[in-house]
Design a protein around this motif. Structure first.
Motif, PDB file in Angstrom:
ATOM      1  N   LYS A   5       0.839  -1.210   0.000  1.00 34.44           N
ATOM      2  CA  LYS A   5       0.000   0.000   0.000  1.00 34.44           C
ATOM      3  C   LYS A   5       0.871   1.257   0.000  1.00 34.44           C
ATOM      4  O   LYS A   5       0.553   2.237  -0.670  1.00 34.44           O
ATOM      5  N   ALA A   6       1.961   1.226   0.749  1.00 29.62           N
ATOM      6  CA  ALA A   6       2.851   2.387   0.841  1.00 29.62           C
ATOM      7  C   ALA A   6       3.646   2.587  -0.450  1.00 29.62           C
ATOM      8  O   ALA A   6       3.917   3.722  -0.841  1.00 29.62           O
ATOM      9  N   PHE A   7       4.022   1.496  -1.099  1.00 32.44           N
ATOM     10  CA  PHE A   7       4.816   1.524  -2.327  1.00 32.44           C
ATOM     11  C   PHE A   7       4.170   0.605  -3.348  1.00 32.44           C
ATOM     12  O   PHE A   7       4.559  -0.562  -3.469  1.00 32.44           O
ATOM     13  N   PRO A   8       3.165   1.112  -4.060  1.00 30.50           N
ATOM     14  CA  PRO A   8       2.454   0.259  -5.018  1.00 30.50           C
ATOM     15  C   PRO A   8       3.417  -0.460  -5.969  1.00 30.50           C
ATOM     16  O   PRO A   8       4.347   0.145  -6.513  1.00 30.50           O
ATOM     17  N   CYS A   9       3.198  -1.758  -6.106  1.00 29.91           N
ATOM     18  CA  CYS A   9       4.048  -2.609  -6.924  1.00 29.91           C
ATOM     19  C   CYS A   9       3.232  -3.830  -7.330  1.00 29.91           C
ATOM     20  O   CYS A   9       2.134  -4.036  -6.821  1.00 29.91           O
ATOM     21  N   LYS A  10       3.788  -4.640  -8.229  1.00 29.45           N
ATOM     22  CA  LYS A  10       3.063  -5.848  -8.653  1.00 29.45           C
ATOM     23  C   LYS A  10       2.952  -6.845  -7.503  1.00 29.45           C
ATOM     24  O   LYS A  10       1.892  -7.420  -7.266  1.00 29.45           O
ATOM     25  N   LYS A  11       4.047  -7.061  -6.809  1.00 30.45           N
ATOM     26  CA  LYS A  11       4.089  -8.005  -5.678  1.00 30.45           C
ATOM     27  C   LYS A  11       5.153  -7.545  -4.687  1.00 30.45           C
ATOM     28  O   LYS A  11       6.015  -6.742  -5.021  1.00 30.45           O
ATOM     29  N   VAL A  12       5.084  -8.106  -3.498  1.00 31.08           N
ATOM     30  CA  VAL A  12       6.160  -7.932  -2.523  1.00 31.08           C
ATOM     31  C   VAL A  12       6.863  -9.279  -2.432  1.00 31.08           C
ATOM     32  O   VAL A  12       6.240 -10.293  -2.096  1.00 31.08           O
ATOM     33  N   ALA A  13       8.135  -9.276  -2.770  1.00 31.44           N
ATOM     34  CA  ALA A  13       8.925 -10.505  -2.699  1.00 31.44           C
ATOM     35  C   ALA A  13       9.265 -10.819  -1.253  1.00 31.44           C
ATOM     36  O   ALA A  13       9.502  -9.915  -0.444  1.00 31.44           O
ATOM     37  N   GLN A  14       9.286 -12.104  -0.945  1.00 35.65           N
ATOM     38  CA  GLN A  14       9.761 -12.578   0.354  1.00 35.65           C
ATOM     39  C   GLN A  14      10.992 -13.424   0.098  1.00 35.65           C
ATOM     40  O   GLN A  14      10.941 -14.381  -0.666  1.00 35.65           O
ATOM     41  N   GLN A  18      13.657   7.623   6.812  1.00 30.59           N
ATOM     42  CA  GLN A  18      12.644   7.822   7.853  1.00 30.59           C
ATOM     43  C   GLN A  18      11.265   8.010   7.230  1.00 30.59           C
ATOM     44  O   GLN A  18      10.276   7.467   7.734  1.00 30.59           O
ATOM     45  N   GLN A  19      11.182   8.749   6.136  1.00 31.91           N
ATOM     46  CA  GLN A  19       9.897   8.944   5.458  1.00 31.91           C
ATOM     47  C   GLN A  19       9.344   7.617   4.940  1.00 31.91           C
ATOM     48  O   GLN A  19       8.137   7.356   5.043  1.00 31.91           O
ATOM     49  N   ILE A  20      10.201   6.774   4.400  1.00 35.42           N
ATOM     50  CA  ILE A  20       9.781   5.460   3.907  1.00 35.42           C
ATOM     51  C   ILE A  20       9.247   4.620   5.062  1.00 35.42           C
ATOM     52  O   ILE A  20       8.170   4.029   4.976  1.00 35.42           O
ATOM     53  N   ALA A  21      10.003   4.562   6.153  1.00 33.67           N
ATOM     54  CA  ALA A  21       9.579   3.778   7.320  1.00 33.67           C
ATOM     55  C   ALA A  21       8.265   4.310   7.872  1.00 33.67           C
ATOM     56  O   ALA A  21       7.359   3.515   8.209  1.00 33.67           O
ATOM     57  N   ASP A  22       8.131   5.618   7.973  1.00 34.05           N
ATOM     58  CA  ASP A  22       6.898   6.215   8.501  1.00 34.05           C
ATOM     59  C   ASP A  22       5.697   5.869   7.626  1.00 34.05           C
ATOM     60  O   ASP A  22       4.605   5.611   8.131  1.00 34.05           O
ATOM     61  N   LYS A  23       5.919   5.848   6.326  1.00 29.69           N
ATOM     62  CA  LYS A  23       4.840   5.534   5.384  1.00 29.69           C
ATOM     63  C   LYS A  23       4.368   4.086   5.568  1.00 29.69           C
ATOM     64  O   LYS A  23       3.173   3.803   5.592  1.00 29.69           O
ATOM     65  N   ILE A  24       5.304   3.160   5.712  1.00 33.19           N
ATOM     66  CA  ILE A  24       4.959   1.753   5.931  1.00 33.19           C
ATOM     67  C   ILE A  24       4.282   1.583   7.281  1.00 33.19           C
ATOM     68  O   ILE A  24       3.250   0.909   7.399  1.00 33.19           O
TER      69      ILE A  24
END
Length: 131
Positions: free
Chosen positions: A72-81, A119-125
């Motif tokens: 949701k924070a970083f729209p993408c096709k998938k989140v890899a694990q 910090q902005q990335i972490a806050d967004k997540i």
């Protein structure tokens, strides 16, 4: 106490993305993509498959919740694990936003982002995780 345990305990600063009483998620300081997050158990365990079944199941469910927030924070096709790494003796999962398999290449040059952007990335997540 290993470095990840110290991070989860707040003894070493990190860019927190999510947490509960058993698990902690924070940005990788050498990311392969914006939003690259590490998910760890607070309990020190070196090998993910040394976790008992219930703990491993809870760990995966927590990682899924973080992955949903990350997408949701970083729209993408998938989140890899990805589970790899021998450099830190603490079980961890890499969650990486991806639009192609090349986005998950650990051999490519890592991103070097300023502290403010991290910090902005972490806050967004964290904001998405907390909803």
């Amino acid at each position: 106490m290993d470095i990840f345990s110290k991070i989860a305990a707040g003894e070493i600063p990190s860019y927190k993305c999510a947490e509960n009483e058993k698990f902690y998620a924070f940005l990788d300081i050498n990311p392969v993509a914006k939003g690259h997050t590490l998910v760890i158990p607070r309990r020190e365990v070196d090998y993910i498959f040394d976790m008992d079944d219930d703990e491993l199941a809870e760990f995966e469910v927590f990682a899924k919740q973080v992955a949903v927030a990350l997408k949701k924070a970083f729209p993408c096709k998938k989140v890899a694990q990805v589970v790899l790494g021998l450099e830190v003796p603490h079980a961890h999962i890499h969650l990486i936003p991806m639009n192609s398999e090349g986005d998950v290449d650990f051999r490519k040059e890592k991103l070097h982002l300023p502290n403010e952007e991290m910090q902005q990335i972490a806050d967004k997540i964290l904001a998405e995780f907390s909803k």
